[in-house]
Design an enzyme around this catalytic site. Structure first.
Site: not given
Length: 150
Positions: A47, A49, A77, A80
């Site tokens: 992801h 991040e 999320c 993250c």
């Protein structure tokens, strides 16, 4: 934030992954950048991040990003968010909300609901095994004189 949004658009259009970007700043300087690379690297943890944290830590040559801020194109999320806490980032700025993400079929709400459930009630079964052997390693770690605490 505009750089995070630019990364999200540019890399989404290039087919790198979903429409997410992140930038990590410390002392008014960008020290890490990331964008969603899930589909281009076949890595479900890639992801924006997490990619930005990996990049920032590599650049800082440190696992702690204390004193840094993250700018992310969407509310993180659960994975993250946990990575941001583990990296000790001081502040999170975000653009889109998790509802905005759900509206385009990135629905993290299931994960937010799973986390507080008792282990036995979660959708993915979790079975404890090898506890004695694993606990022995924890005890070795605790006694290790040259361990690096984190």
């Amino acid at each position: 934030m505009l750089r995070a949004i630019e990364l999200s658009r540019k890399n989404m259009q290039a087919g790198a992954g979903g429409p997410f970007g992140a930038v990590i700043v410390k002392d008014d300087k960008i020290i890490g950048e990331g964008w969603n690379k899930v589909t281009s690297t076949n890595d479900p943890t890639a992801h924006a991040e997490v990619v930005a944290i990996r990049n920032a830590c590599e650049n800082a040559k440190n696992f702690s990003l204390e004193g840094a801020e993250i700018y992310t194109s969407c509310e993180p999320c659960p994975m993250c968010l946990a990575a941001i806490y583990w990296a000790r980032i001081d502040k999170i700025f975000y653009a889109n909300t998790r509802k905005d993400a759900a509206d385009i079929e990135f629905d993290d709400d299931f994960l937010y609901q799973e986390i507080p459930k008792e282990i036995a009630l979660r959708k993915v079964p979790m079975i404890q095994c090898g506890h004695d052997e694993a606990l022995a390693v924890f005890k070795e770690w605790q006694a290790k004189l040259d361990r690096i605490q984190y």
